[in-house]
Motif scaffolding. Structure first.
Motif, PDB file in Angstrom:
ATOM      1  N   GLU A 167       0.685  -0.857  -0.322  1.00 49.73           N
ATOM      2  CA  GLU A 167       0.012  -0.385  -0.306  1.00 49.73           C
ATOM      3  C   GLU A 167       0.763   1.217  -0.375  1.00 49.73           C
ATOM      4  O   GLU A 167       0.548   2.001  -0.150  1.00 49.73           O
ATOM      5  CB  GLU A 167      -1.089   0.140   0.952  1.00 49.73           C
ATOM      6  N   PHE A 168       2.646   1.287   0.615  1.00 50.32           N
ATOM      7  CA  PHE A 168       2.702   2.500   0.837  1.00 50.32           C
ATOM      8  C   PHE A 168       4.117   2.366   0.238  1.00 50.32           C
ATOM      9  O   PHE A 168       4.583   3.646  -0.126  1.00 50.32           O
ATOM     10  CB  PHE A 168       3.351   3.048   2.069  1.00 50.32           C
ATOM     11  N   ALA A 169       4.756   1.337  -0.718  1.00 52.53           N
ATOM     12  CA  ALA A 169       5.823   1.051  -1.195  1.00 52.53           C
ATOM     13  C   ALA A 169       5.973   1.738  -2.527  1.00 52.53           C
ATOM     14  O   ALA A 169       4.891   2.068  -2.729  1.00 52.53           O
ATOM     15  CB  ALA A 169       6.356  -0.010  -1.511  1.00 52.53           C
ATOM     16  N   PRO A 170       7.025   2.414  -2.914  1.00 51.21           N
ATOM     17  CA  PRO A 170       6.757   3.599  -3.658  1.00 51.21           C
ATOM     18  C   PRO A 170       6.780   2.300  -5.318  1.00 51.21           C
ATOM     19  O   PRO A 170       7.500   1.883  -4.828  1.00 51.21           O
ATOM     20  CB  PRO A 170       8.223   4.042  -4.057  1.00 51.21           C
ATOM     21  N   GLU A 171       6.793   3.498  -6.111  1.00 52.08           N
ATOM     22  CA  GLU A 171       6.298   2.986  -7.090  1.00 52.08           C
ATOM     23  C   GLU A 171       8.273   3.063  -8.395  1.00 52.08           C
ATOM     24  O   GLU A 171       8.649   3.649  -7.428  1.00 52.08           O
ATOM     25  CB  GLU A 171       5.957   3.451  -8.664  1.00 52.08           C
ATOM     26  N   PRO A 172       8.423   2.803  -9.627  1.00 46.38           N
ATOM     27  CA  PRO A 172       9.732   2.717 -10.158  1.00 46.38           C
ATOM     28  C   PRO A 172       9.939   4.456  -9.729  1.00 46.38           C
ATOM     29  O   PRO A 172       9.378   5.456  -9.916  1.00 46.38           O
ATOM     30  CB  PRO A 172       9.292   2.096 -11.010  1.00 46.38           C
ATOM     31  N   ALA A 173      11.017   4.424  -9.597  1.00 49.57           N
ATOM     32  CA  ALA A 173      11.934   6.030  -9.136  1.00 49.57           C
ATOM     33  C   ALA A 173      12.594   6.665 -10.162  1.00 49.57           C
ATOM     34  O   ALA A 173      13.325   6.104 -11.082  1.00 49.57           O
ATOM     35  CB  ALA A 173      12.522   6.442  -7.704  1.00 49.57           C
ATOM     36  N   GLU A 174      12.574   8.052 -10.974  1.00 51.93           N
ATOM     37  CA  GLU A 174      12.918   8.864 -11.953  1.00 51.93           C
ATOM     38  C   GLU A 174      15.257   8.061 -10.995  1.00 51.93           C
ATOM     39  O   GLU A 174      15.119   7.996 -10.091  1.00 51.93           O
ATOM     40  CB  GLU A 174      13.292   9.910 -11.522  1.00 51.93           C
ATOM     41  N   GLN A 175      15.583   8.118 -12.353  1.00 53.18           N
ATOM     42  CA  GLN A 175      17.339   7.970 -12.300  1.00 53.18           C
ATOM     43  C   GLN A 175      17.978   9.555 -12.419  1.00 53.18           C
ATOM     44  O   GLN A 175      17.640   9.671 -14.243  1.00 53.18           O
ATOM     45  CB  GLN A 175      17.713   6.478 -12.651  1.00 53.18           C
ATOM     46  N   GLU A 176      18.876  10.003 -11.886  1.00 60.73           N
ATOM     47  CA  GLU A 176      20.190  10.321 -12.444  1.00 60.73           C
ATOM     48  C   GLU A 176      20.701  10.221 -13.523  1.00 60.73           C
ATOM     49  O   GLU A 176      21.363   9.235 -13.170  1.00 60.73           O
ATOM     50  CB  GLU A 176      19.908  12.114 -11.348  1.00 60.73           C
ATOM     51  N   THR A 177      21.331  10.862 -14.532  1.00 62.29           N
ATOM     52  CA  THR A 177      22.918  10.461 -14.892  1.00 62.29           C
ATOM     53  C   THR A 177      23.578  11.775 -14.831  1.00 62.29           C
ATOM     54  O   THR A 177      23.512  12.514 -14.763  1.00 62.29           O
ATOM     55  CB  THR A 177      22.205  10.147 -16.897  1.00 62.29           C
ATOM     56  N   VAL A 178      25.141  10.861 -15.587  1.00 61.33           N
ATOM     57  CA  VAL A 178      26.033  12.008 -15.508  1.00 61.33           C
ATOM     58  C   VAL A 178      25.942  13.181 -16.366  1.00 61.33           C
ATOM     59  O   VAL A 178      26.970  14.045 -16.459  1.00 61.33           O
ATOM     60  CB  VAL A 178      27.469  10.775 -15.883  1.00 61.33           C
ATOM     61  N   GLU A 179      25.348  12.738 -17.660  1.00 60.81           N
ATOM     62  CA  GLU A 179      24.365  13.599 -18.452  1.00 60.81           C
ATOM     63  C   GLU A 179      23.682  15.227 -17.522  1.00 60.81           C
ATOM     64  O   GLU A 179      23.384  15.777 -18.073  1.00 60.81           O
ATOM     65  CB  GLU A 179      24.014  13.311 -20.040  1.00 60.81           C
ATOM     66  N   GLU A 180      23.751  14.993 -16.613  1.00 61.06           N
ATOM     67  CA  GLU A 180      22.687  15.923 -16.189  1.00 61.06           C
ATOM     68  C   GLU A 180      21.367  15.458 -16.783  1.00 61.06           C
ATOM     69  O   GLU A 180      20.912  16.909 -16.953  1.00 61.06           O
ATOM     70  CB  GLU A 180      23.474  17.081 -15.605  1.00 61.06           C
ATOM     71  N   LYS A 181      20.953  14.271 -16.487  1.00 61.60           N
ATOM     72  CA  LYS A 181      19.831  14.014 -17.194  1.00 61.60           C
ATOM     73  C   LYS A 181      18.675  13.846 -16.175  1.00 61.60           C
ATOM     74  O   LYS A 181      19.401  12.901 -15.624  1.00 61.60           O
ATOM     75  CB  LYS A 181      19.363  13.606 -18.907  1.00 61.60           C
ATOM     76  N   VAL A 182      17.444  14.177 -16.207  1.00 65.67           N
ATOM     77  CA  VAL A 182      16.253  12.485 -15.634  1.00 65.67           C
ATOM     78  C   VAL A 182      16.234  12.003 -15.803  1.00 65.67           C
ATOM     79  O   VAL A 182      14.855  12.227 -17.288  1.00 65.67           O
ATOM     80  CB  VAL A 182      15.268  13.674 -14.274  1.00 65.67           C
ATOM     81  N   ILE A 183      16.007  10.445 -16.175  1.00 62.23           N
ATOM     82  CA  ILE A 183      15.117  10.169 -16.619  1.00 62.23           C
ATOM     83  C   ILE A 183      13.994   9.138 -15.751  1.00 62.23           C
ATOM     84  O   ILE A 183      14.479   8.316 -14.986  1.00 62.23           O
ATOM     85  CB  ILE A 183      15.587   8.370 -16.959  1.00 62.23           C
ATOM     86  N   GLU A 184      12.545   9.315 -16.605  1.00 58.61           N
ATOM     87  CA  GLU A 184      11.755   9.272 -15.642  1.00 58.61           C
ATOM     88  C   GLU A 184      11.550   7.377 -16.012  1.00 58.61           C
ATOM     89  O   GLU A 184      11.842   7.036 -17.716  1.00 58.61           O
ATOM     90  CB  GLU A 184      10.602  10.247 -16.304  1.00 58.61           C
ATOM     91  N   PRO A 185      10.453   7.045 -15.170  1.00 58.50           N
ATOM     92  CA  PRO A 185      10.309   5.621 -15.551  1.00 58.50           C
ATOM     93  C   PRO A 185       9.500   5.411 -16.666  1.00 58.50           C
ATOM     94  O   PRO A 185      10.213   4.264 -17.173  1.00 58.50           O
ATOM     95  CB  PRO A 185       9.974   4.650 -14.147  1.00 58.50           C
ATOM     96  N   THR A 186       9.078   6.029 -16.616  1.00 59.24           N
ATOM     97  CA  THR A 186       8.112   6.135 -18.526  1.00 59.24           C
ATOM     98  C   THR A 186       8.407   6.722 -19.783  1.00 59.24           C
ATOM     99  O   THR A 186       7.341   6.521 -20.241  1.00 59.24           O
ATOM    100  CB  THR A 186       6.621   6.820 -17.778  1.00 59.24           C
ATOM    101  N   ASP A 187       9.513   6.779 -19.726  1.00 58.13           N
ATOM    102  CA  ASP A 187      10.406   7.908 -20.820  1.00 58.13           C
ATOM    103  C   ASP A 187       9.789   6.323 -21.619  1.00 58.13           C
ATOM    104  O   ASP A 187      10.469   4.923 -21.102  1.00 58.13           O
ATOM    105  CB  ASP A 187      11.592   7.971 -20.549  1.00 58.13           C
ATOM    106  N   GLU A 188       9.574   6.830 -22.566  1.00 58.15           N
ATOM    107  CA  GLU A 188       9.443   5.253 -23.863  1.00 58.15           C
ATOM    108  C   GLU A 188      10.917   5.247 -24.543  1.00 58.15           C
ATOM    109  O   GLU A 188      10.798   3.516 -24.323  1.00 58.15           O
ATOM    110  CB  GLU A 188       8.868   6.197 -25.320  1.00 58.15           C
ATOM    111  N   GLU A 189      11.589   5.607 -24.345  1.00 57.75           N
ATOM    112  CA  GLU A 189      13.231   5.198 -24.429  1.00 57.75           C
ATOM    113  C   GLU A 189      13.755   4.124 -23.622  1.00 57.75           C
ATOM    114  O   GLU A 189      13.753   4.639 -22.332  1.00 57.75           O
ATOM    115  CB  GLU A 189      14.829   5.994 -25.153  1.00 57.75           C
ATOM    116  N   PHE A 190      13.977   2.797 -24.024  1.00 60.53           N
ATOM    117  CA  PHE A 190      14.433   1.869 -22.820  1.00 60.53           C
ATOM    118  C   PHE A 190      16.069   2.331 -22.349  1.00 60.53           C
ATOM    119  O   PHE A 190      16.937   2.576 -22.056  1.00 60.53           O
ATOM    120  CB  PHE A 190      14.956   0.307 -23.341  1.00 60.53           C
ATOM    121  N   SER A 191      16.628   1.909 -20.820  1.00 57.04           N
ATOM    122  CA  SER A 191      17.689   2.353 -20.267  1.00 57.04           C
ATOM    123  C   SER A 191      17.442   1.237 -18.294  1.00 57.04           C
ATOM    124  O   SER A 191      16.535   0.871 -18.315  1.00 57.04           O
ATOM    125  CB  SER A 191      17.878   3.557 -19.885  1.00 57.04           C
TER     126      SER A 191
END
Length: 527
Positions: free
Chosen positions: A275-299
């Motif tokens: 009930e309280f555990a979080p969904e997958p979180a965003e991730q930061e990159t060395v290119e200073e971008k934030v990758i959202e889990p719902t971004d369509e490109e795979f990583s």
């Protein structure tokens, strides 16, 4: 799948690690969770060596012999329309590197505490890593079926030692032989330990809005009832406020009591956790971008490499945490470190030692990629034109070192193959003497050497002789500053497996002496 379908699937994912001090019951609670998910039919406890049953998450031979976990394992199952990825981690401190890296690949942690022992040393270390990442932490006070410490004392220790607020989700009626049940503060009900004796087989008794049992009931005659009722009401009034936001930020830990061995309180814990555990979180990159889990490109990134999960095939599996998009079997990706294109044609999902081919997975999932030597721990792979490189995983400098050689000189081929494959897993580090090919391996704990020796013998048919050179301080030096005459018996000059030079100093005095003699030379603890 389209964008909307991807978002729906990602939101179903719950990915967490189970952490604890050795023997707190971490593997046993993992078993019970798998049982609820229908992933296994029978819990094989680590205690049941005579029956030949072993924990489903302990697949390595040495783990079965010793009844401990020395490597992280991954298990996946469905429960209440959630896709759950559990990472069971080693409790032994000599394998904390594996656990630290695993904690980089999860969105939450479940901390298992022995209710008789409280917060132990290894728990403190692992908790700090969770705190560093700011991930939610859920606490399970285990072994309530044995006589343990007072619940209030355990909560106070948790808050003082780990410096985190705690919110008891339930409260024990007794312990050990006198364990009657749990007062469930969150669900406003009582969960009975032996419902067949107290309530005609019904496990739960609903409570009134005031938190009491309506009418007469057998448990009301127990001397503990009034005491626990008073404690529960006091907790509601004087305890910390319940806050989902504080849980999400890792500032408040919900605390559950129970017994994994007798499967008491585990189902309530699992359902409340989801009930309280979080969904997958965003991730930061060395290119200073934030990758959202719902971004369509795979990583995704590699957080673990394991050789010989299937000894018959001598395979290597790279464990990948998917961070965005959808994995599809046969897809083309780029290995960020080398800008190298590759096709992901062989992949697997896990149930400890059993595996099945996976054709599709999304952010939050953990999958295994069959590896022929392409991957290193910390590698990023991605699809699309825009480069993605996730931040480095924690590295650890070894403190113990041994010289290692093949006992049988006629088996050099299997010796070299074994040592190189096991080194790529990251638990031990390989060094070579600077001008010869003699091997030195380093580790953060003695047990790692024992596991290495066992696996070389059993998985590679190579007996090894190890000669200790004791504790050493490893410091790297740049090639352009190196003069080979700097080496001595007190600071041995060696090369790491990427041929970078470093010294193994005998002690802090030898390190200071070197620094005083060569003040312009820069030494680093990690490369």
């Amino acid at each position: 799948m389209n964008k909307k379908e991807l978002e729906t699937e990602v939101k179903r994912r719950r990915t967490f690690a189970i952490i604890s001090h050795p023997d707190a019951g971490k593997t046993t609670i993992t078993e019970q969770l798998l049982l609820f998910g229908g992933a296994i039919r029978q819990a094989g406890t680590v205690k049941a060596k005579k029956s030949g049953k072993f924990a489903k998450s302990d697949w390595m031979e040495i783990e079965k012999q010793r009844g401990i976990s020395v490597t992280s394992s991954v298990m996946q199952f469905e429960y209440q329309n959630k896709r759950i990825n559990i990472l069971d981690t080693p409790g032994h401190e000599d394998f904390s590197e594996d656990t630290y890296r695993t904690l980089m690949a999860v969105d939450a942690a479940v901390m298992v505490v022995d209710s008789a022992k409280g917060i132990e040393e290894q728990t403190k270390k692992l908790f700090k890593v969770c705190r560093m990442r700011g991930i939610p932490i859920f606490t399970f006070m285990n072994k309530l079926d044995r006589d343990g410490r007072e619940p209030l004392e355990l909560i106070e220790e948790l808050e003082e030692v780990l410096e985190i607020d705690a919110y008891p989700m339930n409260w024990p009626f007794g312990s050990g032989k006198n364990l009657l049940g749990l007062y469930d503060l969150y669900h406003n009900r009582i969960e009975l330990h032996r419902p067949e004796e107290m309530n005609g087989g019904e496990r739960f008794i609903p409570l009134t809005a005031e938190g009491e049992i309506e009418g007469d009931h057998k448990i009301k005659n127990e001397s503990l009832y009034d005491q626990v009722l008073d404690e529960a009401l006091l907790l509601k009034e004087a305890g910390n406020d319940f806050s989902k936001e504080a849980i999400t930020k890792g500032k408040l830990t919900p605390v559950f009591f129970g017994s994994a061995l007798t499967n008491f309180g585990v189902q309530t814990f699992l359902e409340t956790f989801l009930e309280f555990a979080p969904e997958p979180a965003e991730q930061e990159t060395v290119e200073e971008k934030v990758i959202e889990p719902t971004d369509e490109e795979f990583s995704g990134f590699i957080f673990k490499i394991q050789a010989n999960m299937d000894p018959k095939h001598r395979d290597r599996i790279a464990f990948l945490r998917i961070c965005s998009g959808q994995f599809e079997k046969g897809m083309d990706v780029t290995l960020s470190r080398e800008d190298k294109k590759m096709r992901l044609s062989n992949s697997t999902q896990f149930m400890a030692e059993s595996r099945e081919t996976v054709s599709s997975a999304v952010a939050g999932d953990i999958i295994g990629l069959y590896d022929t030597g392409n991957f290193q721990i910390g590698d990023t792979i991605y699809s699309g034109k825009n480069k993605v490189t996730f931040k480095e995983l924690p590295q650890f400098t070894p403190e113990l070192f041994v010289k290692v050689e093949a006992k049988n000189v006629m088996k050099q081929k299997s010796f070299h193959k074994g040592i190189n494959q096991l080194v790529q897993e990251g638990a031990i580090q390989l060094y070579k003497s600077y001008h010869a090919e003699s091997y030195i391996i380093g580790a953060v704990g003695q047990l790692q050497f024992e596991v290495f020796q066992h696996r070389m013998r059993n998985e590679y048919n190579s007996e090894v002789v190890m000669t200790s050179i004791g504790n050493r301080i490893a410091r790297w030096i740049s090639q352009d500053q190196l003069d080979e005459n700097m080496g001595s018996s007190r600071n041995v000059l060696v090369r790491d497996r990427f041929d970078n030079p470093l010294f193994l100093f005998e002690n802090q005095f030898a390190l200071r002496w070197f620094s005083d003699k060569y003040p312009d030379v820069e030494l680093t603890a990690l490369l």
